[in-house]
Design a protein around this motif. Sequence first.
Motif, PDB file in Angstrom:
ATOM      1  N   ARG A  10       0.837  -1.187   0.000  1.00 40.04           N
ATOM      2  CA  ARG A  10       0.000   0.000   0.000  1.00 40.04           C
ATOM      3  C   ARG A  10       0.874   1.240   0.000  1.00 40.04           C
ATOM      4  N   SER A  11       0.449   2.241  -0.738  1.00 44.78           N
ATOM      5  CA  SER A  11       1.064   3.563  -0.721  1.00 44.78           C
ATOM      6  C   SER A  11      -0.082   4.543  -0.512  1.00 44.78           C
ATOM      7  N   THR A  14      -3.577   3.934  -2.121  1.00 43.89           N
ATOM      8  CA  THR A  14      -3.395   3.176  -3.355  1.00 43.89           C
ATOM      9  C   THR A  14      -2.750   1.820  -3.096  1.00 43.89           C
ATOM     10  N   VAL A  16      -0.504  -1.064  -4.674  1.00 41.74           N
ATOM     11  CA  VAL A  16       0.486  -1.217  -5.745  1.00 41.74           C
ATOM     12  C   VAL A  16       0.751  -2.701  -5.949  1.00 41.74           C
ATOM     13  N   THR A  18       2.923  -5.399  -8.114  1.00 39.55           N
ATOM     14  CA  THR A  18       4.122  -5.497  -8.947  1.00 39.55           C
ATOM     15  C   THR A  18       4.297  -6.925  -9.430  1.00 39.55           C
ATOM     16  N   SER A  48      -8.616  -0.527  -0.982  1.00 35.88           N
ATOM     17  CA  SER A  48      -7.915   0.636  -1.529  1.00 35.88           C
ATOM     18  C   SER A  48      -8.882   1.547  -2.272  1.00 35.88           C
ATOM     19  N   VAL A  52      -2.473   0.661  -8.646  1.00 38.41           N
ATOM     20  CA  VAL A  52      -1.401   0.826  -9.633  1.00 38.41           C
ATOM     21  C   VAL A  52      -0.831  -0.550  -9.933  1.00 38.41           C
ATOM     22  N   THR A  54       2.252  -2.508 -11.989  1.00 32.84           N
ATOM     23  CA  THR A  54       3.554  -2.255 -12.602  1.00 32.84           C
ATOM     24  C   THR A  54       4.346  -3.553 -12.729  1.00 32.84           C
ATOM     25  N   THR A  98      -7.761   2.612 -11.952  1.00 29.25           N
ATOM     26  CA  THR A  98      -6.563   1.788 -12.092  1.00 29.25           C
ATOM     27  C   THR A  98      -5.572   2.460 -13.030  1.00 29.25           C
ATOM     28  N   SER A 100      -1.681   1.805 -14.963  1.00 29.06           N
ATOM     29  CA  SER A 100      -0.496   1.002 -15.272  1.00 29.06           C
ATOM     30  C   SER A 100       0.723   1.906 -15.274  1.00 29.06           C
ATOM     31  N   LEU A 187       6.714   5.120 -12.043  1.00 25.61           N
ATOM     32  CA  LEU A 187       5.931   4.642 -10.903  1.00 25.61           C
ATOM     33  C   LEU A 187       5.500   5.809 -10.017  1.00 25.61           C
ATOM     34  N   LEU A 191       1.697   6.871  -9.231  1.00 23.85           N
ATOM     35  CA  LEU A 191       1.185   6.961  -7.859  1.00 23.85           C
ATOM     36  C   LEU A 191       0.551   8.320  -7.594  1.00 23.85           C
TER      37      LEU A 191
END
Length: 246
Positions: A10-11, A14, A16, A18, A48, A52, A54, A98, A100, A187, A191
């Motif tokens: 989590r950020s 959001t 994330v 990967t 969330s 994101v 990635t 969402t 990318s 990234l 974000l």
Amino acid sequence: MSAGTVEIRRSGSTAVLTLRREAKLNALSTHLERALLRALDDKAVTTSRAVVLTGGDKVFSAGADTGELREMTPEAITAYYRDSGAVYEKVAALPQPTVSAIAGYCLGGGLELALATDFRVADPTAQLGLPEVGIGILPSSGGTYRTVRAVGPARARELVLRGRRLTAAEAHAWGLLTEVSEQGAHLGHALRLAEELAALPPLAVAVTKRVIDVAADSPRESSLLLEQLAYASLNQATHPPTEDPT
């Protein structure tokens, strides 16, 4: 961490996700697709306000692991789309906005996965393309459909039939990318966009996402009616009528 997994963190508001199959350029094996399906159901994602997706600093995804599908019968391929192959539509159906975050190769199934998100931010190193027809198949995880919607039939033919590979700048000019970041900043850029979207009322975002998706394929009258009904529902939820004290 074993190969073919998805890292979740989590950020702020959001989530994330990967892709972690770097040794294979994040090729989308059925194992990795199932890992992504599980990740989408993780509490860090479901709670969330934005997501994101990635592949890290060097590559988003070089495409599907076609070796797994090459020997499949039509029946097995049909079963695949009900199993791990359903992940692309699950990403597209998420209620949260969402994004990318793309660097390096974003090819074949990788581009199809990116197209399933609402926004695409790319590093200048990004290369985007759909090479499937050249090996005797076609983009079949929503790629053909979404490419036509994103760039129109003429440019879709360039990408899908001719297998044209685009730089980040070209993909942005064509409308495949939302933004191109500075080198190495894709990234962080994604974000910031995700947090901007996460600050919006979540119900309005979720409903509006669906209205946009339906409007792209609907007649004018149907789209206008859907807008009006959605507005009425959102207005009721946001500003419920007060009781008449009399």
